[in-house]
Design a protein around this motif. Structure first.
Motif, PDB file in Angstrom:
ATOM      1  N   UNK A   1       0.984  -1.194  -0.299  1.00 52.29           N
ATOM      2  CA  UNK A   1      -0.099  -0.022   0.011  1.00 52.29           C
ATOM      3  C   UNK A   1       0.880   1.315   0.012  1.00 52.29           C
ATOM      4  N   UNK A   2       1.952   1.270   0.692  1.00 58.93           N
ATOM      5  CA  UNK A   2       2.999   2.339   0.895  1.00 58.93           C
ATOM      6  C   UNK A   2       3.429   2.460  -0.514  1.00 58.93           C
ATOM      7  N   UNK A   3       4.155   1.656  -1.063  1.00 56.24           N
ATOM      8  CA  UNK A   3       4.618   1.650  -2.317  1.00 56.24           C
ATOM      9  C   UNK A   3       3.649   2.202  -3.348  1.00 56.24           C
ATOM     10  N   UNK A   4       2.432   1.751  -3.304  1.00 56.20           N
ATOM     11  CA  UNK A   4       1.370   2.161  -4.487  1.00 56.20           C
ATOM     12  C   UNK A   4       1.174   3.526  -4.232  1.00 56.20           C
TER      13      UNK A   4
ATOM     14  N   UNK B   1      -4.446   3.167  -4.013  1.00 53.21           N
ATOM     15  CA  UNK B   1      -3.679   3.154  -2.943  1.00 53.21           C
ATOM     16  C   UNK B   1      -4.268   3.251  -1.533  1.00 53.21           C
ATOM     17  N   UNK B   2      -5.303   4.189  -1.530  1.00 51.86           N
ATOM     18  CA  UNK B   2      -6.135   4.316  -0.759  1.00 51.86           C
ATOM     19  C   UNK B   2      -6.960   3.158  -0.213  1.00 51.86           C
ATOM     20  N   UNK B   3      -7.494   2.343  -1.138  1.00 54.18           N
ATOM     21  CA  UNK B   3      -8.327   1.006  -1.014  1.00 54.18           C
ATOM     22  C   UNK B   3      -7.198   0.019  -0.533  1.00 54.18           C
ATOM     23  N   UNK B   4      -6.032   0.157  -0.781  1.00 59.46           N
ATOM     24  CA  UNK B   4      -5.087  -1.004  -0.528  1.00 59.46           C
ATOM     25  C   UNK B   4      -4.804  -0.804   1.119  1.00 59.46           C
ATOM     26  N   UNK B   5      -4.604   0.348   1.454  1.00 57.23           N
ATOM     27  CA  UNK B   5      -4.347   0.865   2.783  1.00 57.23           C
ATOM     28  C   UNK B   5      -5.654   0.621   3.602  1.00 57.23           C
ATOM     29  N   UNK B   6      -6.769   0.865   3.144  1.00 56.16           N
ATOM     30  CA  UNK B   6      -8.153   0.514   3.909  1.00 56.16           C
ATOM     31  C   UNK B   6      -8.133  -1.063   4.176  1.00 56.16           C
ATOM     32  N   UNK B   7      -7.783  -1.873   3.090  1.00 62.11           N
ATOM     33  CA  UNK B   7      -7.932  -3.271   3.328  1.00 62.11           C
ATOM     34  C   UNK B   7      -7.096  -3.826   4.302  1.00 62.11           C
ATOM     35  N   UNK B   8      -5.620  -3.265   4.436  1.00 61.74           N
ATOM     36  CA  UNK B   8      -4.541  -3.491   5.440  1.00 61.74           C
ATOM     37  C   UNK B   8      -5.264  -3.060   6.769  1.00 61.74           C
ATOM     38  N   UNK B   9      -5.601  -2.155   6.816  1.00 60.13           N
ATOM     39  CA  UNK B   9      -6.112  -1.373   8.179  1.00 60.13           C
ATOM     40  C   UNK B   9      -7.122  -2.491   8.605  1.00 60.13           C
TER      41      UNK B   9
ATOM     42  N   UNK C   1      -1.758   1.002  12.465  1.00 66.17           N
ATOM     43  CA  UNK C   1      -1.400   2.357  12.463  1.00 66.17           C
ATOM     44  C   UNK C   1      -0.720   2.991  11.219  1.00 66.17           C
ATOM     45  N   UNK C   2       0.106   1.901  10.674  1.00 67.12           N
ATOM     46  CA  UNK C   2       0.718   2.214   9.473  1.00 67.12           C
ATOM     47  C   UNK C   2      -0.182   2.387   8.422  1.00 67.12           C
ATOM     48  N   UNK C   3      -1.022   1.567   8.171  1.00 70.05           N
ATOM     49  CA  UNK C   3      -2.121   1.629   7.315  1.00 70.05           C
ATOM     50  C   UNK C   3      -2.892   2.706   7.474  1.00 70.05           C
TER      51      UNK C   3
ATOM     52  N   UNK D   1      -3.194   5.458   4.665  1.00 66.57           N
ATOM     53  CA  UNK D   1      -4.810   5.824   3.907  1.00 66.57           C
ATOM     54  C   UNK D   1      -4.936   7.339   4.166  1.00 66.57           C
ATOM     55  N   UNK D   2      -4.314   8.122   5.122  1.00 68.44           N
ATOM     56  CA  UNK D   2      -4.521   9.406   5.421  1.00 68.44           C
ATOM     57  C   UNK D   2      -3.653  10.196   4.560  1.00 68.44           C
ATOM     58  N   UNK D   3      -2.396   9.828   4.225  1.00 68.87           N
ATOM     59  CA  UNK D   3      -1.856  10.537   3.131  1.00 68.87           C
ATOM     60  C   UNK D   3      -2.517  10.266   1.720  1.00 68.87           C
ATOM     61  N   UNK D   4      -3.162   9.185   1.495  1.00 66.28           N
ATOM     62  CA  UNK D   4      -3.805   8.950   0.184  1.00 66.28           C
ATOM     63  C   UNK D   4      -4.959   9.904   0.181  1.00 66.28           C
TER      64      UNK D   4
END
Length: 259
Positions: A21-24, A37-45, A73-75, A79-82
């Protein structure tokens, strides 16, 4: 939750999900890629949150629950950065007339019935845009508010949730909307610092606080903690953060040396 998310069964898989997610997000060059990327981070969360709850239900070791919380927290940070970037992209597109503003298509230069797309046409809701703008405005009013909020919850052994982050972000965004106070009546000569002065004060304050903390005893304890954390699945992310911070400190030191 997708099948890929359900398949994540251990912390190494979870770390890989967060890193992807971070790399995306780092590679994203368009609004669509930022949304991915936001979607990937949301899934990770969601996966990390579920993992932490399962471990609590099974009375797992605190270290495992803590690792899942750190993944959460990382996810959330990714997500917030996205969302931050999405707010900038969306507002810029509205200014160009590529997306309809509130009240309809007023700026679109496309003739006839080919009106500029609406929020819903992009797979977003007005709530999505509102939350994205809040994060951006909160970071503008109080830089680093997202990361600090997450770190504080981790330090207190609390779960870093979207709800907790949303509250802090909303408060910070509202502070940013309030008018600046005038000079203090107690000191009529007071002049608020400029953005450049405030930034430099932040740098010097950070250095002073770290220098005061960095006694031989505290550094020795930190080194022990570092050795113990090497098996942590997110140790690589911590190492990268330290490397990035060290590079910034070196740059500032070079400013002094060049005077």
């Amino acid at each position: 939750m997708t099948g890929a998310a359900v398949a994540v069964t251990d912390l190494k898989d979870l770390r890989g999900l967060v890193e992807r997610a971070a790399q995306s997000l780092a590679d994203a060059r368009s609004s669509a890629e930022i949304l991915d990327a936001r979607e990937m981070a949301g899934i990770a969360y969601d996966v990390a949150k579920r993992a932490a709850r399962l471990r609590r239900a099974k009375d797992a070791h605190d270290a495992l629950i803590s690792a899942a919380h750190r993944a959460q927290a990382h996810a959330l940070e990714i997500e917030s950065k996205a969302k931050h970037r999405l707010a900038d992209e969306y507002d810029a597109a509205q200014q160009r007339g590529d997306i309809q503003r509130h009240g309809g298509d007023r700026l679109s230069k496309v003739p006839g019935e080919n009106l500029a797309p609406r929020v819903s046409d992009l797979g977003l809701t007005r709530k999505d845009i509102h939350e994205a703008r809040q994060i951006r405005d909160a970071e503008a009013a109080d830089p680093g508010i997202v990361r600090r909020t997450l770190d504080e919850r981790l330090e207190h052994g609390e779960e870093p949730t979207r709800a907790a982050l949303r509250k802090m972000v909303t408060d910070a965004a509202m502070r940013g909307l309030r008018p600046q106070r005038g000079p203090s009546r107690r000191n009529p000569l007071y002049v608020p610092p400029t953005p450049a002065q405030a930034s430099w004060q932040h740098v010097t304050g950070t250095f002073r606080a770290f220098a005061e903390w960095a006694t031989d005893e505290n550094l020795a304890l930190a080194r022990q903690g570092m050795r113990a954390a090497r098996e942590d699945p997110f140790h690589d992310l911590d190492a990268k953060a330290i490397a990035d911070g060290s590079a910034a400190f070196t740059t500032i030191k070079e400013w002094f040396d060049a005077r």
